[in-house]
Design a protein around this motif. Structure first.
Motif, PDB file in Angstrom:
ATOM      1  N   GLY A 227       0.800  -1.208   0.000  1.00  0.00           N
ATOM      2  CA  GLY A 227       0.000   0.000   0.000  1.00  0.00           C
ATOM      3  C   GLY A 227       0.838   1.264   0.000  1.00  0.00           C
ATOM      4  O   GLY A 227       0.508   2.248  -0.677  1.00  0.00           O
ATOM      5  N   HIS A 228       1.923   1.267   0.759  1.00  0.00           N
ATOM      6  CA  HIS A 228       2.827   2.413   0.789  1.00  0.00           C
ATOM      7  C   HIS A 228       3.501   2.586  -0.564  1.00  0.00           C
ATOM      8  O   HIS A 228       3.588   3.717  -1.081  1.00  0.00           O
ATOM      9  CB  HIS A 228       3.874   2.196   1.883  1.00  0.00           C
ATOM     10  CG  HIS A 228       4.845   3.336   2.019  1.00  0.00           C
ATOM     11  ND1 HIS A 228       4.623   4.414   2.846  1.00  0.00           N
ATOM     12  CD2 HIS A 228       6.050   3.561   1.417  1.00  0.00           C
ATOM     13  CE1 HIS A 228       5.641   5.254   2.759  1.00  0.00           C
ATOM     14  NE2 HIS A 228       6.520   4.757   1.903  1.00  0.00           N
ATOM     15  N   TYR A 229       3.939   1.483  -1.155  1.00  0.00           N
ATOM     16  CA  TYR A 229       4.691   1.554  -2.408  1.00  0.00           C
ATOM     17  C   TYR A 229       3.864   2.147  -3.534  1.00  0.00           C
ATOM     18  O   TYR A 229       4.301   3.084  -4.209  1.00  0.00           O
ATOM     19  CB  TYR A 229       5.191   0.158  -2.808  1.00  0.00           C
ATOM     20  CG  TYR A 229       5.738   0.140  -4.221  1.00  0.00           C
ATOM     21  CD1 TYR A 229       7.016   0.615  -4.490  1.00  0.00           C
ATOM     22  CD2 TYR A 229       4.971  -0.326  -5.286  1.00  0.00           C
ATOM     23  CE1 TYR A 229       7.518   0.638  -5.783  1.00  0.00           C
ATOM     24  CE2 TYR A 229       5.461  -0.313  -6.573  1.00  0.00           C
ATOM     25  CZ  TYR A 229       6.733   0.172  -6.818  1.00  0.00           C
ATOM     26  OH  TYR A 229       7.215   0.194  -8.115  1.00  0.00           O
ATOM     27  N   TRP A 230       2.651   1.602  -3.767  1.00  0.00           N
ATOM     28  CA  TRP A 230       1.924   2.079  -4.948  1.00  0.00           C
ATOM     29  C   TRP A 230       1.381   3.481  -4.762  1.00  0.00           C
ATOM     30  O   TRP A 230       1.241   4.233  -5.746  1.00  0.00           O
ATOM     31  CB  TRP A 230       0.849   1.102  -5.395  1.00  0.00           C
ATOM     32  CG  TRP A 230      -0.334   0.847  -4.507  1.00  0.00           C
ATOM     33  CD1 TRP A 230      -0.535  -0.229  -3.695  1.00  0.00           C
ATOM     34  CD2 TRP A 230      -1.518   1.663  -4.389  1.00  0.00           C
ATOM     35  NE1 TRP A 230      -1.751  -0.128  -3.057  1.00  0.00           N
ATOM     36  CE2 TRP A 230      -2.373   1.009  -3.470  1.00  0.00           C
ATOM     37  CE3 TRP A 230      -1.930   2.860  -4.962  1.00  0.00           C
ATOM     38  CZ2 TRP A 230      -3.630   1.538  -3.119  1.00  0.00           C
ATOM     39  CZ3 TRP A 230      -3.172   3.382  -4.613  1.00  0.00           C
ATOM     40  CH2 TRP A 230      -3.998   2.717  -3.705  1.00  0.00           C
ATOM     41  N   ARG A 231       1.101   3.881  -3.539  1.00  0.00           N
ATOM     42  CA  ARG A 231       0.716   5.278  -3.322  1.00  0.00           C
ATOM     43  C   ARG A 231       1.906   6.201  -3.557  1.00  0.00           C
ATOM     44  O   ARG A 231       1.776   7.236  -4.224  1.00  0.00           O
ATOM     45  CB  ARG A 231       0.167   5.458  -1.903  1.00  0.00           C
ATOM     46  CG  ARG A 231      -1.242   4.900  -1.722  1.00  0.00           C
ATOM     47  CD  ARG A 231      -1.676   4.950  -0.270  1.00  0.00           C
ATOM     48  NE  ARG A 231      -3.059   4.536  -0.089  1.00  0.00           N
ATOM     49  CZ  ARG A 231      -3.470   3.277   0.012  1.00  0.00           C
ATOM     50  NH1 ARG A 231      -2.565   2.289  -0.042  1.00  0.00           N
ATOM     51  NH2 ARG A 231      -4.737   2.983   0.163  1.00  0.00           N
ATOM     52  N   LEU A 232       3.059   5.833  -3.006  1.00  0.00           N
ATOM     53  CA  LEU A 232       4.260   6.651  -3.191  1.00  0.00           C
ATOM     54  C   LEU A 232       4.617   6.766  -4.667  1.00  0.00           C
ATOM     55  O   LEU A 232       5.037   7.835  -5.139  1.00  0.00           O
ATOM     56  CB  LEU A 232       5.424   6.031  -2.412  1.00  0.00           C
ATOM     57  CG  LEU A 232       6.636   6.911  -2.129  1.00  0.00           C
ATOM     58  CD1 LEU A 232       6.249   8.121  -1.298  1.00  0.00           C
ATOM     59  CD2 LEU A 232       7.710   6.100  -1.426  1.00  0.00           C
ATOM     60  N   ARG A 233       4.431   5.699  -5.415  1.00  0.00           N
ATOM     61  CA  ARG A 233       4.724   5.686  -6.849  1.00  0.00           C
ATOM     62  C   ARG A 233       3.847   6.674  -7.621  1.00  0.00           C
ATOM     63  O   ARG A 233       4.240   7.183  -8.671  1.00  0.00           O
ATOM     64  CB  ARG A 233       4.493   4.265  -7.395  1.00  0.00           C
ATOM     65  CG  ARG A 233       4.851   4.050  -8.856  1.00  0.00           C
ATOM     66  CD  ARG A 233       4.383   2.686  -9.295  1.00  0.00           C
ATOM     67  NE  ARG A 233       2.931   2.557  -9.191  1.00  0.00           N
ATOM     68  CZ  ARG A 233       2.269   1.411  -9.228  1.00  0.00           C
ATOM     69  NH1 ARG A 233       2.926   0.273  -9.328  1.00  0.00           N
ATOM     70  NH2 ARG A 233       0.957   1.390  -9.148  1.00  0.00           N
ATOM     71  N   ASN A 234       2.648   6.966  -7.100  1.00  0.00           N
ATOM     72  CA  ASN A 234       1.707   7.821  -7.813  1.00  0.00           C
ATOM     73  C   ASN A 234       1.603   9.238  -7.244  1.00  0.00           C
ATOM     74  O   ASN A 234       0.699   9.993  -7.649  1.00  0.00           O
ATOM     75  CB  ASN A 234       0.316   7.173  -7.780  1.00  0.00           C
ATOM     76  CG  ASN A 234       0.204   5.975  -8.690  1.00  0.00           C
ATOM     77  OD1 ASN A 234       0.107   6.103  -9.907  1.00  0.00           O
ATOM     78  ND2 ASN A 234       0.242   4.773  -8.103  1.00  0.00           N
ATOM     79  N   VAL A 235       2.500   9.623  -6.358  1.00  0.00           N
ATOM     80  CA  VAL A 235       2.438  10.948  -5.747  1.00  0.00           C
ATOM     81  C   VAL A 235       2.454  12.035  -6.822  1.00  0.00           C
ATOM     82  O   VAL A 235       3.221  11.968  -7.785  1.00  0.00           O
ATOM     83  CB  VAL A 235       3.607  11.124  -4.757  1.00  0.00           C
ATOM     84  CG1 VAL A 235       3.899  12.590  -4.495  1.00  0.00           C
ATOM     85  CG2 VAL A 235       3.296  10.415  -3.440  1.00  0.00           C
ATOM     86  N   GLY A 236       1.580  13.023  -6.650  1.00  0.00           N
ATOM     87  CA  GLY A 236       1.476  14.136  -7.596  1.00  0.00           C
ATOM     88  C   GLY A 236       0.028  14.390  -7.973  1.00  0.00           C
ATOM     89  O   GLY A 236      -0.901  14.015  -7.249  1.00  0.00           O
ATOM     90  N   ARG A 237      -0.183  15.031  -9.105  1.00  0.00           N
ATOM     91  CA  ARG A 237      -1.532  15.267  -9.618  1.00  0.00           C
ATOM     92  C   ARG A 237      -2.105  13.952 -10.135  1.00  0.00           C
ATOM     93  O   ARG A 237      -1.466  13.270 -10.935  1.00  0.00           O
ATOM     94  CB  ARG A 237      -1.507  16.296 -10.741  1.00  0.00           C
ATOM     95  CG  ARG A 237      -1.107  17.704 -10.300  1.00  0.00           C
ATOM     96  CD  ARG A 237      -2.259  18.386  -9.595  1.00  0.00           C
ATOM     97  NE  ARG A 237      -1.942  19.755  -9.222  1.00  0.00           N
ATOM     98  CZ  ARG A 237      -2.670  20.819  -9.551  1.00  0.00           C
ATOM     99  NH1 ARG A 237      -3.791  20.662 -10.254  1.00  0.00           N
ATOM    100  NH2 ARG A 237      -2.320  22.028  -9.163  1.00  0.00           N
TER     101      ARG A 237
END
Length: 336
Positions: A138-148
């Protein structure tokens, strides 16, 4: 000229949340940014959820039947008074600066109407290796998509009230993916930001069987919601290549007798599954080492199989019953 700070309503949907609600509310109490009110919407709990909410002096709303998070959030929205709404899941405890940091983004980027955050790697309550898997992924895929982004995720989320006035409330026909569907309705009218400056500790699934059942049930709405999307696809937690490879691993096992009993095709596909997301592989190895990585990808394979199976079942259910899915699809049916 004196500019008054915005009023903020905290809305927490809860169902049998006695294990975590106290930690969640204590984290709200410790926010550096003051809040106007805290609303807990008890969705027909049978444990001590209501007693815990009362102990913290929250405004408590109680539903007569378990109607799901969309309905609970909608009730909280209607009862709230804040210009901004800070949504929290009852199993999440935001860091003290979470609301402050989300508010800063809304202030600095006027076109942004929704800010949501990520899970910390540290659990709210440490319940073992399966939960560690969930938090790592969960941390990884959210971090991967940080931004707009074009997707809203409401585990920890600050949003302007005007959004709901404009696009409507959560679709109560959905018991999963209701936040994703709302984000799609927001479209290009409202900016959405996923940020790693808004962090919460999360108590996730810790038993493999319960995790797989939940993933199977939740993924049944993936296809109906995707079919209703008007814009480009939003955030995806799983790699399409990994999903296909995971599906083919057991599907190719019957080929083993044809090659002397050795499941060569399945092993090759298993290797492809592991390396399909090299960033995820590196992340797990860096955080937990090779031994845990073996456990991680074994569980990950089972989860992906549950997701695919659920999606197929959900797609078939949608074909057989168009009422299974977002309301904006079901209400657009041709009259009989």
């Amino acid at each position: 000229m004196l500019i008054m700070p915005p009023t903020v309503s905290v809305i927490i949907p809860a169902h049998n949340s006695a294990k975590t609600l106290g930690a969640c509310l204590e984290a709200v109490r410790r926010q550096r940014q003051p809040v106007t009110e805290v609303i807990v919407v008890d969705d027909a709990s049978t444990d001590d959820t209501r007693a815990i909410a009362r102990r913290f002096g929250c405004r408590l709303l109680v539903t007569g039947r378990n109607a799901g998070p969309a309905a609970a959030r909608n009730r909280g929205i209607r009862a709230s008074t804040g210009e901004l709404l800070f949504f929290l899941d009852s199993d999440c405890a935001p860091e003290p600066d979470a609301l402050e940091n989300a508010l800063a983004i809304l202030r600095d980027e006027p076109d942004v109407a929704c800010v949501h955050g990520i899970y910390a790697l540290e659990p709210l309550i440490d319940d073992g290796p399966v939960e560690a898997y969930r938090l790592l992924h969960g941390h990884y895929w959210r971090l991967r998509n940080v931004g707009r982004v074009r997707t809203t995720l409401f585990a920890v989320c600050l949003i302007r009230r005007e959004v709901f006035t404009s696009v409507g409330l959560f679709d109560e026909n959905l018991r999963a993916s209701e936040d994703v569907e709302l984000g799609d309705r927001m479209g290009d009218r409202y900016g959405i930001v996923l940020t790693d400056t808004v962090v919460c500790r999360h108590d996730d699934d810790s038993r493999l069987g319960a995790l797989l059942r939940k993933q199977f049930h939740r993924s049944q709405l993936l296809i109906p919601v995707a079919l209703a999307e008007r814009g480009p696809a939003g955030i995806r937690a799983n790699s399409p290549v990994a999903l296909v490879a995971a599906t083919l691993v057991p599907a190719t096992l019957p080929l083993a007798p044809l090659v002397g009993g050795w499941p060569a095709a399945s092993l090759l596909l298993l290797a492809l599954f592991v390396v399909a997301e090299p960033g995820l592989l590196r992340f797990v190895l860096h955080r937990r080492g090779p031994a845990y990585a073996v456990f991680f990808f074994a569980v990950h394979l089972l989860v992906q199989l549950a997701v695919v199976t659920g999606a197929v079942v959900g797609g078939l259910r949608h074909l057989a019953d168009r009422d299974f899915g977002p309301t904006r699809v079901t209400t657009a049916k041709t009259p009989r």
